[in-house]
Design an enzyme around this catalytic site. Structure first.
Site, PDB file in Angstrom:
ATOM      1  N   HIS A 153       0.819  -1.223   0.000  1.00  0.00           N
ATOM      2  CA  HIS A 153       0.000   0.000   0.000  1.00  0.00           C
ATOM      3  C   HIS A 153       0.844   1.261   0.000  1.00  0.00           C
ATOM      4  CE1 HIS A 153      -4.069  -1.746   0.758  1.00  0.00           C
ATOM      5  NE2 HIS A 153      -3.298  -2.785   1.035  1.00  0.00           N
ATOM      6  N   ASP A 360       3.677   9.330  -0.830  1.00  0.00           N
ATOM      7  CA  ASP A 360       2.499   8.582  -0.375  1.00  0.00           C
ATOM      8  C   ASP A 360       2.213   7.478  -1.380  1.00  0.00           C
ATOM      9  OD1 ASP A 360       0.251   8.003   1.189  1.00  0.00           O
ATOM     10  OD2 ASP A 360      -0.319  10.107   1.346  1.00  0.00           O
TER      11      ASP A 360
HETATM   12  P1  ADQ Z   1      -2.956   5.855   4.945  1.00  0.00           P
HETATM   13  O1  ADQ Z   1      -1.554   6.288   5.189  1.00  0.00           O
HETATM   14  O2  ADQ Z   1      -3.793   5.587   6.134  1.00  0.00           O
HETATM   15  O3  ADQ Z   1      -3.046   4.576   4.002  1.00  0.00           O
HETATM   16  P2  ADQ Z   1      -4.750   7.471   3.087  1.00  0.00           P
HETATM   17  O4  ADQ Z   1      -4.684   6.864   1.760  1.00  0.00           O
HETATM   18  O5  ADQ Z   1      -4.763   8.944   3.043  1.00  0.00           O
HETATM   19  O6  ADQ Z   1      -3.554   7.098   4.072  1.00  0.00           O
HETATM   20  O7  ADQ Z   1      -6.073   6.943   3.771  1.00  0.00           O
HETATM   21  C1  ADQ Z   1      -6.518   7.476   4.949  1.00  0.00           C
HETATM   22  C2  ADQ Z   1      -7.981   7.074   5.177  1.00  0.00           C
HETATM   23  O8  ADQ Z   1      -8.262   7.399   6.527  1.00  0.00           O
HETATM   24  C3  ADQ Z   1      -8.922   7.878   4.293  1.00  0.00           C
HETATM   25  O9  ADQ Z   1     -10.007   7.094   3.906  1.00  0.00           O
HETATM   26  C4  ADQ Z   1      -9.360   9.007   5.214  1.00  0.00           C
HETATM   27  O10 ADQ Z   1     -10.672   9.480   4.980  1.00  0.00           O
HETATM   28  C5  ADQ Z   1      -9.268   8.379   6.592  1.00  0.00           C
HETATM   29  N1  ADQ Z   1      -8.890   9.451   7.533  1.00  0.00           N
HETATM   30  C6  ADQ Z   1      -7.789  10.214   7.478  1.00  0.00           C
HETATM   31  N2  ADQ Z   1      -7.839  11.156   8.447  1.00  0.00           N
HETATM   32  C7  ADQ Z   1      -8.993  10.974   9.097  1.00  0.00           C
HETATM   33  C8  ADQ Z   1      -9.663  11.639  10.181  1.00  0.00           C
HETATM   34  N3  ADQ Z   1      -9.158  12.738  10.732  1.00  0.00           N
HETATM   35  N4  ADQ Z   1     -10.821  11.148  10.607  1.00  0.00           N
HETATM   36  C9  ADQ Z   1     -11.366  10.072  10.011  1.00  0.00           C
HETATM   37  N5  ADQ Z   1     -10.822   9.434   8.973  1.00  0.00           N
HETATM   38  C10 ADQ Z   1      -9.652   9.871   8.526  1.00  0.00           C
HETATM   39  C11 ADQ Z   1      -2.142   3.664   3.341  1.00  0.00           C
HETATM   40  C12 ADQ Z   1      -1.081   4.318   2.463  1.00  0.00           C
HETATM   41  C13 ADQ Z   1      -1.748   5.219   1.431  1.00  0.00           C
HETATM   42  C14 ADQ Z   1      -2.766   4.424   0.628  1.00  0.00           C
HETATM   43  C15 ADQ Z   1      -3.699   3.642   1.531  1.00  0.00           C
HETATM   44  C16 ADQ Z   1      -4.606   2.694   0.738  1.00  0.00           C
HETATM   45  O11 ADQ Z   1      -0.165   5.073   3.256  1.00  0.00           O
HETATM   46  O12 ADQ Z   1      -0.791   5.798   0.575  1.00  0.00           O
HETATM   47  O13 ADQ Z   1      -3.531   5.312  -0.165  1.00  0.00           O
HETATM   48  O14 ADQ Z   1      -2.975   2.871   2.474  1.00  0.00           O
HETATM   49  O15 ADQ Z   1      -3.880   1.813  -0.050  1.00  0.00           O
END
Ligand code: ADQ
Length: 483
Positions: A153, A360
């Site tokens: 991921h 990311d």
């Molecule tokens: P993450 O590093 O967790 O994921 P991201 O892709 O941005 O990062 O996903 C975060 C998820 O958590 C989103 O659905 C978002 O809505 C939710 N989230 C973030 N902040 C929040 C908050 N304050 N309250 C509630 N929900 C919140 C890892 C990798 C990424 C990759 C994903 C999926 O680091 O690059 O996109 O996996 O493969």
């Protein structure tokens, strides 16, 4: 009947509380479509670790406790202090220790023991993320011949960075024990192919077949998407709630939003600096823009994270100190998670979505922001070129997060963007999201993992070409064979 086993560090048991991270969001559709067994760490630490199975509908959740030693070495140590920074190109933050590596390998062996007792020969195993790179090797050592796939991921850096990781040669080649290794972007897949060519001498002029006997490892690109239409509906409903209305009523002028876990890879401190430069260079917007940064804390027990927490607090305080008026504060910094519904309403209300990670894997916040916009009056996405999402979101304002002046200029451009340009950009972005909806993601990966699938980017040369600019060169030794 063949079952699908999902394996990841953490397991999100429905109804057990907590807020979904990127991985849970990505797996939701797969869990709905297939009868799955999801195995991973319970999140609990016990000196006498237990394994429990919880059933919810057609799915079972097998949760395994860790000992405090496992937690320190495998999770806090090797996964979070070595693999996470190095895979996000931050060699400077990596703290390698042999003890942590052996803890990491031990937990992988433990997961393999648990799985080996459950797997039938035709079950499919899909392993997720950097915590479990050597799991297939541990399963093969136990004689298991199941189809096993792996999806990363987070980003995979080029071999010039990866090879600086002590003991990389014990870890990265073990990915060849999977039948399929999937990445978020073509760039990540190409980095892996370059590592194989450089370190294992895998020839680039033949179709990629690594391994011996019946099995051959394949590489693929499977960018994670979101449930686009569902998220749009959620945002539409959420914008009408009293929560969203109250927030908007309290914001003078325009809202700009950032939503991230508190992590150095997300670039929050430099982003705040960019905003500070925007306010300095654009006095006409003072009092008329509010930047809402929603950042739940994560991994606070690790030094780099607690230091970052302090740096973000201080930057937000500095900007508010310098520019606030009695009736306006330029930054609202919120340290708590929100429900998906509440977040979607806030995205919808924001004229600018500011997503500027230093690196990311994908970044789902960028996609959620686009999905939440009203197509008749959409906001503008400012996106780091170093997020995997930038490959698909070409119509965002793509920025270099290391250049705060450029990010400040992008904020000014977004604030002043005409309705017709916003609409045109949004319609392209939304079409890109629909083309790669998450409902198809799991199926695409599982199809590629099935033995019948003959398609896919199997030629190492195809992967190497765009990264090196040369398709024909490469080592010519025969493929490495495993024991
Ligand atoms: P993450 O590093 O967790 O994921 P991201 O892709 O941005 O990062 O996903 C975060 C998820 O958590 C989103 O659905 C978002 O809505 C939710 N989230 C973030 N902040 C929040 C908050 N304050 N309250 C509630 N929900 C919140 C890892 C990798 C990424 C990759 C994903 C999926 O680091 O690059 O996109 O996996 O493969």
């Amino acid at each position: 009947m063949a079952r699908l086993f999902l394996i990841s560090n953490r397991v999100a048991v429905p109804g057990a509380g907590g807020h979904p991270g990127g991985l849970e969001v990505a797996l939701k559709a797969t869990l709905r479509k297939h009868s799955c067994v999801w195995l991973g760490w319970s999140g609990e630490v016990h000196e006498k670790p237990r394994t429990r199975t919880i059933t919810r509908g057609d799915n079972s959740y097998v949760i395994v406790d860790l000992t405090s030693e496992d937690f320190d070495e495998y999770y806090n140590g090797f996964a979070n202090r070595v693999l996470w920074p190095i895979f996000h190109y931050r060699l400077d933050l990596a703290e390698f220790s042999r003890r942590d590596l052996s803890g990491y390998l031990r937990v992988n062996e433990h997961f393999a023991d648990e799985l080996a007792g459950m797997l039938e020969p035709d079950d499919i195993v899909w392993v997720h993320d950097y915590h479990l790179i050597p799991l297939a090797k541990a399963l093969r050592a136990r004689g298991l011949t199941n189809r096993i796939g792996f999806f990363l991921h987070i980003p995979l850096p080029p071999p010039e960075i990866l090879t600086a990781m002590p003991n990389h040669e014990r870890l990265i080649p073990s990915l060849c024990d999977y039948d399929l290794v999937g990445f978020q972007t073509h760039g990540d897949a190409a980095n892996f192919a370059r590592y194989l060519a450089k370190e294992l001498g895998t020839p680039s002029h033949i179709p990629l077949r690594l391994g011996s006997g019946e099995r051959a490892m394949r590489i693929g690109t499977f960018p994670v998407g979101i449930e686009t239409r569902e998220f749009t509906r959620l945002a539409r409903r959420a914008s009408k709630t009293s929560f969203a209305r109250r927030v908007m009523a309290s914001v003078p002028g325009t809202l700009m939003i950032g939503v991230d876990r508190l992590d150095y890879s997300k670039g929050i401190t430099l982003r705040l600096e960019a905003y500070e430069r925007f306010l300095a260079a654009n006095p006409q917007w003072r009092g008329k823009i509010t930047y809402l940064q929603i950042t739940p804390k994560s991994r606070s027990t690790i030094k780099e994270y607690s230091e970052m927490e302090a740096a973000v607090n201080s930057a937000a305080g500095r900007i508010n100190g310098a520019y606030s008026e009695a009736n306006w504060a330029p930054v609202r910094y919120v340290n708590r998670p929100y429900s998906r519904a509440a977040l979607s309403g806030l995205y919808a209300a924001a004229r600018v979505g500011l997503v500027t990670p230093m690196r990311d894997g994908m970044n789902l916040v960028a996609k959620e922001y686009v999905a939440a916009q009203d197509p008749d009056d959409p906001g503008v996405l400012i996106l780091s070129r170093f997020a995997g999402a930038a490959d698909e979101c070409r119509e965002a304002l793509l920025v270099n997060p290391y250049d705060p002046d450029a990010v400040a200029a992008a904020i000014a451009r977004a604030m002043a963007m005409s309705w017709s340009e916003r609409k045109a950009r949004h319609s392209e972005l939304y079409a890109a999201l629909l083309r790669n909806d998450i409902s198809k993601w799991g199926d695409k990966f599982l199809k590629a993992l099935s033995p019948q699938d003959k398609k896919g980017p199997t030629a190492l040369r195809d992967l190497l070409a765009p990264a090196t600019g040369s398709a024909a060169t490469g080592p010519t030794r025969p493929p490495a064979t495993r024991q």
